[in-house]
Design a protein around this motif. Structure first.
Motif, PDB file in Angstrom:
ATOM      1  N   ASP A 169       0.832  -1.203   0.000  1.00 57.26           N
ATOM      2  CA  ASP A 169       0.000   0.000   0.000  1.00 57.26           C
ATOM      3  C   ASP A 169       0.865   1.250   0.000  1.00 57.26           C
ATOM      4  O   ASP A 169       1.877   1.306   0.718  1.00 57.26           O
ATOM      5  CB  ASP A 169      -0.865   0.070   1.272  1.00 57.26           C
ATOM      6  CG  ASP A 169      -1.922  -1.020   1.345  1.00 57.26           C
ATOM      7  OD1 ASP A 169      -2.246  -1.618   0.304  1.00 57.26           O
ATOM      8  OD2 ASP A 169      -2.425  -1.251   2.466  1.00 57.26           O
ATOM      9  N   GLY A 199      -2.988  -4.963   2.831  1.00 56.93           N
ATOM     10  CA  GLY A 199      -3.891  -5.987   2.315  1.00 56.93           C
ATOM     11  C   GLY A 199      -4.895  -6.373   3.391  1.00 56.93           C
ATOM     12  O   GLY A 199      -4.566  -6.412   4.579  1.00 56.93           O
ATOM     13  N   ASP A 228     -10.568  -4.044   8.539  1.00 55.03           N
ATOM     14  CA  ASP A 228     -10.095  -5.435   8.556  1.00 55.03           C
ATOM     15  C   ASP A 228      -9.639  -5.834   9.954  1.00 55.03           C
ATOM     16  O   ASP A 228      -9.789  -6.986  10.361  1.00 55.03           O
ATOM     17  CB  ASP A 228      -8.926  -5.603   7.577  1.00 55.03           C
ATOM     18  CG  ASP A 228      -9.298  -5.123   6.196  1.00 55.03           C
ATOM     19  OD1 ASP A 228     -10.350  -5.533   5.699  1.00 55.03           O
ATOM     20  OD2 ASP A 228      -8.547  -4.308   5.624  1.00 55.03           O
TER      21      ASP A 228
HETATM   22  P1  AMP Z   1      -9.683  -1.222   5.144  1.00 58.90           P
HETATM   23  O1  AMP Z   1      -9.731  -2.072   6.369  1.00 58.90           O
HETATM   24  O2  AMP Z   1     -11.020  -1.110   4.501  1.00 58.90           O
HETATM   25  O3  AMP Z   1      -9.017   0.098   5.402  1.00 58.90           O
HETATM   26  O4  AMP Z   1      -8.795  -2.013   4.066  1.00 58.90           O
HETATM   27  C1  AMP Z   1      -7.511  -1.589   3.682  1.00 58.90           C
HETATM   28  C2  AMP Z   1      -6.807  -2.632   2.830  1.00 58.90           C
HETATM   29  O5  AMP Z   1      -7.626  -3.061   1.744  1.00 58.90           O
HETATM   30  C3  AMP Z   1      -5.527  -2.090   2.218  1.00 58.90           C
HETATM   31  O6  AMP Z   1      -4.425  -2.651   2.892  1.00 58.90           O
HETATM   32  C4  AMP Z   1      -5.571  -2.495   0.734  1.00 58.90           C
HETATM   33  O7  AMP Z   1      -4.423  -3.189   0.332  1.00 58.90           O
HETATM   34  C5  AMP Z   1      -6.801  -3.391   0.640  1.00 58.90           C
HETATM   35  N1  AMP Z   1      -7.570  -3.132  -0.594  1.00 58.90           N
HETATM   36  C6  AMP Z   1      -7.828  -1.940  -1.186  1.00 58.90           C
HETATM   37  N2  AMP Z   1      -8.576  -2.109  -2.295  1.00 58.90           N
HETATM   38  C7  AMP Z   1      -8.804  -3.453  -2.412  1.00 58.90           C
HETATM   39  C8  AMP Z   1      -9.516  -4.274  -3.355  1.00 58.90           C
HETATM   40  N3  AMP Z   1     -10.154  -3.754  -4.417  1.00 58.90           N
HETATM   41  N4  AMP Z   1      -9.542  -5.606  -3.139  1.00 58.90           N
HETATM   42  C9  AMP Z   1      -8.914  -6.131  -2.087  1.00 58.90           C
HETATM   43  N5  AMP Z   1      -8.226  -5.424  -1.176  1.00 58.90           N
HETATM   44  C10 AMP Z   1      -8.163  -4.106  -1.322  1.00 58.90           C
END
Ligand code: AMP
Length: 307
Positions: free
Chosen positions: A12, A27, A241
């Motif tokens: 990221d 991720g 996440d």
């Molecule tokens: P969050 O908990 O929603 O902030 O998720 C962040 C993580 O989601 C980041 O570390 C990204 O690498 C991952 N991410 C972003 N876009 C996608 C996608 N389209 N598919 C899967 N993972 C994603």
């Protein structure tokens, strides 16, 4: 109890009002695994490229996370670039490169087949569904998704929802998925698509659990857990996440999955989300201890206790 998780393991590049980091380990499956590993055994299914080395592997090994299901392919790892300059509650995506995920055929190691819990972290719903179908014996399945998949991959996502017990998404995604701006009506519409429980995340305002199933005790089917008011949010990436990892990791550690267990899980989710945002990337989760988690859980109790 063990959780198998499939989802992105990525690099990221992140910009927030607190600064910038380029190509740090990220991720959805990475954040989920680190958070859940404080509660139960975690096994990961993903694919990485040649840019993923011993240093990244060590982050998983330090938390005893099983990485035998992470395939090493030729090419580059999933890459995501985002910023939070105007709104800390919602990432603005600048770039998404699926790279090795574009041709990924998930293979489930034999050693994972006795997992009782399955988490379908954010990734192409086609992959989520394949993993779900390859693990018919699991006891509880939860999953996540995001606007990217809701908008352009809806038919595949609807298939995934049919196989979920619990869906965790944020409030904007809930409204988008249901095409309804009222969150209660939207939640009901989303649960009609498959999951008996829906966790709607509200960023810095906490999360709400909606249930169509009665988990016993005659408890209300709606429950709200707050987020911890923090002096400084350094990087919101991975908060959702990490919430999911705390929530589902805690459930996997329990023998009785009644309404009270789901409510405590909501607080453990909030606890893990609050840690994730204190530093950039996975930095805070990598240094965390179980004692700190218990202390913060009690802080959450104090924050909401009436008498
Ligand atoms: P969050 O908990 O929603 O902030 O998720 C962040 C993580 O989601 C980041 O570390 C990204 O690498 C991952 N991410 C972003 N876009 C996608 C996608 N389209 N598919 C899967 N993972 C994603």
């Amino acid at each position: 109890m063990a959780i198998t998780v499939v989802g992105s393991v990525a690099y990221d590049s992140i910009q927030t009002p607190a600064g910038r980091r380029d190509r740090c380990l990220g991720g959805a499956a990475t954040y989920f695994s680190l958070a859940a590993s404080f509660f139960t055994d975690v096994r990961v299914i993903a694919v990485v490229g040649e840019d993923f080395g011993a240093e990244q592997e060590a982050v998983f090994a330090a938390r005893n996370i099983d990485t035998r299901g992470i395939e090493h392919a030729s090419g580059k790892s999933f890459f995501w670039e985002g910023s939070y300059m105007e709104n800390l509650n919602e990432a603005k995506t600048h770039n998404t490169e699926l790279n090795v995920f574009a041709a990924f055929q998930p293979k489930i190691p034999q050693a994972y087949s006795d997992s009782e819990f399955l988490f379908l972290a954010n990734i192409d719903p086609v992959l989520q569904r394949r993993v779900r179908e390859a693990m018919p014996g699991v006891k509880l399945v939860a999953g996540d998704t995001m606007n990217y998949w809701i908008k352009d991959h809806r038919p595949a996502l609807l298939e995934v929802l049919k196989g979920l017990d619990i869906l965790l998404i944020n409030d904007t995604e809930t409204r988008m998925l249901a095409a309804n701006n009222n969150i209660v009506q939207a939640a009901r519409a989303v649960m009609a698509l498959g999951p008996q429980s829906l966790v709607v995340k509200h960023g810095e305002y906490g999360a709400t659990l909606f249930s169509s199933a009665d988990h016993g005790n005659g408890a209300s089917r709606t429950f709200r857990a707050p987020a911890l008011p923090l002096e400084e949010v350094v990087d919101p990436t991975g908060a959702g996440d990490s919430f999911a990892g705390g929530f589902f990791g805690y459930l996997a550690s329990q023998t009785v999955l009644d309404a009270a267990a789901y409510r405590r899980a909501m607080f453990y989710g909030s606890t893990m989300g609050s840690f994730a945002v204190e530093r950039f990337g996975t930095e805070r989760l990598q240094q965390l201890t179980r004692a700190e988690i218990d202390e913060r859980f009690n802080q959450f109790r104090a924050l909401t206790h009436l008498d």
